[in-house]
Scaffold this motif. Structure first.
Motif, short mmCIF file in Angstrom:
data_model
loop_
_atom_site.label_atom_id
_atom_site.label_comp_id
_atom_site.label_asym_id
_atom_site.label_seq_id
_atom_site.Cartn_x
_atom_site.Cartn_y
_atom_site.Cartn_z
N ALA A 210 0.87 -1.18 0.00
CA ALA A 210 0.00 0.00 0.00
C ALA A 210 0.90 1.22 0.00
CB ALA A 210 -0.88 -0.01 1.23
N LEU A 211 0.72 2.10 -0.98
CA LEU A 211 1.62 3.23 -1.16
C LEU A 211 0.91 4.54 -0.80
CD1 LEU A 211 3.05 2.14 -4.64
CD2 LEU A 211 4.02 1.71 -2.37
N ALA A 212 1.41 5.21 0.22
CA ALA A 212 0.87 6.53 0.59
C ALA A 212 1.44 7.56 -0.37
CB ALA A 212 1.27 6.85 2.03
N LEU A 213 0.58 8.27 -1.08
CA LEU A 213 1.05 9.19 -2.12
C LEU A 213 0.65 10.62 -1.75
CD1 LEU A 213 0.02 7.13 -5.31
CD2 LEU A 213 2.17 7.03 -4.01
N THR A 214 1.66 11.42 -1.41
CA THR A 214 1.40 12.83 -1.11
C THR A 214 2.28 13.69 -1.99
OG1 THR A 214 3.14 13.28 0.54
CG2 THR A 214 1.12 12.18 1.35
N GLY A 215 1.95 14.98 -2.00
CA GLY A 215 2.82 15.95 -2.64
C GLY A 215 4.03 16.23 -1.76
N PRO A 216 4.90 17.17 -2.20
CA PRO A 216 6.15 17.41 -1.47
C PRO A 216 5.99 18.34 -0.28
CG PRO A 216 6.05 18.78 -3.43
CD PRO A 216 4.81 17.92 -3.45
N ALA A 217 4.78 18.94 -0.11
CA ALA A 217 4.58 19.88 0.99
C ALA A 217 3.10 19.97 1.30
CB ALA A 217 5.09 21.27 0.60
N ALA A 218 2.81 20.31 2.54
CA ALA A 218 1.42 20.59 2.90
C ALA A 218 1.10 22.01 2.48
CB ALA A 218 1.23 20.42 4.40
N ILE A 219 -0.02 22.19 1.82
CA ILE A 219 -0.36 23.52 1.33
C ILE A 219 -1.84 23.79 1.60
CG2 ILE A 219 -0.62 22.59 -1.04
CD1 ILE A 219 0.38 25.37 -2.05
N SER A 220 -2.12 24.98 2.10
CA SER A 220 -3.50 25.34 2.43
C SER A 220 -4.15 26.05 1.24
CB SER A 220 -3.51 26.28 3.64
OG SER A 220 -2.95 27.52 3.26
N PRO A 221 -5.48 26.15 1.23
CA PRO A 221 -6.13 26.94 0.18
C PRO A 221 -5.62 28.38 0.13
CG PRO A 221 -7.75 25.53 1.23
CD PRO A 221 -6.47 25.37 2.01
N VAL A 222 -5.33 28.98 1.29
CA VAL A 222 -4.79 30.36 1.29
C VAL A 222 -3.51 30.40 0.45
CG1 VAL A 222 -3.68 32.12 2.73
CG2 VAL A 222 -5.76 31.00 3.53
N ARG A 287 12.49 10.75 -8.06
CA ARG A 287 12.56 12.20 -8.24
C ARG A 287 11.57 12.83 -7.26
NH1 ARG A 287 7.74 13.53 -10.09
NH2 ARG A 287 6.64 12.26 -11.61
N PRO A 288 11.70 14.14 -7.01
CA PRO A 288 10.73 14.76 -6.10
C PRO A 288 9.32 14.74 -6.68
CG PRO A 288 12.63 16.19 -6.50
CD PRO A 288 12.73 15.07 -7.48
N ALA A 289 8.34 14.66 -5.81
CA ALA A 289 6.95 14.81 -6.26
C ALA A 289 6.74 16.24 -6.75
CB ALA A 289 6.01 14.50 -5.10
N ARG A 290 5.85 16.40 -7.72
CA ARG A 290 5.57 17.74 -8.26
C ARG A 290 4.85 18.59 -7.20
NH1 ARG A 290 4.43 14.10 -12.73
NH2 ARG A 290 5.35 14.78 -14.69
N ASP A 291 5.15 19.89 -7.19
CA ASP A 291 4.50 20.76 -6.20
C ASP A 291 3.31 21.49 -6.84
OD1 ASP A 291 5.60 22.81 -7.70
OD2 ASP A 291 7.07 23.39 -6.18
N TYR A 292 2.58 22.22 -6.00
CA TYR A 292 1.35 22.86 -6.50
C TYR A 292 1.67 23.95 -7.53
CZ TYR A 292 -3.19 24.98 -6.90
OH TYR A 292 -4.37 25.47 -7.43
N ALA A 293 2.78 24.65 -7.34
CA ALA A 293 3.13 25.70 -8.30
C ALA A 293 3.32 25.11 -9.70
CB ALA A 293 4.41 26.42 -7.85
#
Ligand SMILES: NC(=O)c1ccc[n+]([C@@H]2O[C@H](COP(=O)([O-])OP(=O)(O)OC[C@H]3O[C@@H](n4cnc5c(N)ncnc54)[C@H](OP(=O)(O)O)[C@@H]3O)[C@@H](O)[C@H]2O)c1
Length: 309
Positions: A210-222, A287-293
């Motif tokens: 089971a693979l937990a898949l997150t982005g590279p940072a926690a990011i809020s709607p703000v 490689r790093p996960a892609r970020d929201y930007a």
């Protein structure tokens, strides 16, 4: 979009596929993640794409690709679609029924499928997550785990693409309306989920992982709105919705039990339960996960005024 880099030791010689001979079946291909997986595999794997209306798949077909009609409610269609399949990508999306997964798993067992890669959800192994959608995904995982099939569970946090739901109000009013504006989520780019799925489907034996898949940072709607504002070079306002306002909006798109589950999940996020970053995706992809930007830059046109829709 490029294929993920192969992991060391991965065999790629045609006819010597790591998973052995046979076709890869993809479901959910008219949707977000399944469509991205199809684009990654269509050029160099024998792939069968399942959709309720296969005419919608013309843009995805390639020389080694076939499109078949199939419906999770129609066992006979699944039996046909799964004939000769060695690995399958399973995306179901109706939390009000387990029958879709049950029908698929029964047909996969009967067809001798060796590996099911299941699109699940991060909250499944978080005991405090008890909403209907998470319980449904937990049940789907249990079903596959006890089926005798080989399996991989992909457990993504929120898709970055969920913010496409803001596109219209950004274009038309320069505003984002959201519940829990300051709460962080380690949201993940669906392209990274698809890269992970493509690797798991082509990369040898099923491993019961089971693979937990997150982005590279926690990011809020703000913070996401700030990214969009910079990208669009114009102010984007953020308006906080009350619980009732947010639920009313969900009820325009979902049945009440699903809207309530999504609100339960949003309240959990507001309490800080979804900010943890997991290294699994970066390790898997090398490689790093892609970020929201990066996601936002590649989807900028959706937020640009005058685009229509
Ligand atoms: N969004 C998130 O933040 C998030 C986070 C974690 C996990 N997830 C999970 O991700 C999954 C959804 O993935 P997604 O957003 O990529 O999907 P999606 O865009 O919602 O697309 C759903 C797909 O399911 C197909 N489908 C629906 N009913 C079907 C049926 N009866 N028979 C065959 N196919 C059917 C649809 O095909 P047609 O309608 O064209 O037939 C479509 O291709 C869900 O399981 C969800 O719990 C989502």
């Amino acid at each position: 979009m490029s294929r993920p880099r192969a992991r060391p030791g991965r065999r790629t010689r045609r006819g010597d596929e790591p998973g052995g001979p046979g076709v890869i079946l993809l479901t959910g291909v008219t949707g977000t993640v399944g469509g991205l997986v199809a684009r990654r595999l269509a050029t160099d794997e024998p792939v069968r794409l399942l959709a309720r209306d296969p005419r919608r798949l013309t843009a995805l077909t390639g020389p080694r690709t076939e499109a078949v009609g199939g419906d999770f409610t129609d066992r006979a269609s699944l039996a046909t679609a799964l004939t000769g399949v060695r690995a399958a990508f399973l995306v179901t999306n109706d939390p009000l029924t387990h029958a879709h997964d049950e029908n698929f798993v029964a047909a996969a067992r009967a067809a001798g499928v060796r590996h099911v890669v299941k699109l699940s959800a991060r909250a499944v192994d978080e005991p405090d997550a008890t909403d209907l959608v998470t319980r449904w995904q937990r049940g789907n995982e249990d079903l596959i785990r006890s089926s005798g099939l080989g399996w991989t569970f992909l457990r993504p946090r929120a898709f970055m693409s969920n913010t496409l739901g803001w596109a219209r109000s950004v274009r038309e009013e320069g505003v984002v309306r959201v519940f829990g504006a300051s709460s962080p989520n380690a949201s993940v780019d669906p392209r990274d989920i698809a890269d992970a799925a493509a690797l798991c489907l082509t990369d040898g034996e099923p491993t019961a992982r089971a693979l937990a898949l997150t982005g590279p940072a926690a990011i809020s709607p703000v913070e996401q709105v700030a990214v969009l504002s910079r990208l669009l070079a114009r102010p984007v306002r953020l308006e906080e919705l009350t619980w009732g306002q947010a639920r009313s909006r969900l009820l325009t798109r979902h049945p009440a039990p699903v809207a309530d589950a999504l609100m339960e999940s949003a309240v959990r996020q507001r309490a800080g339960a979804k900010g943890e970053v997991d290294p699994t995706l970066a390790t898997l992809l090398g490689r790093p996960a892609r970020d929201y930007a990066s996601w936002a830059a590649d989807h900028r046109s959706a937020f640009v005024a005058g685009r229509g829709t």
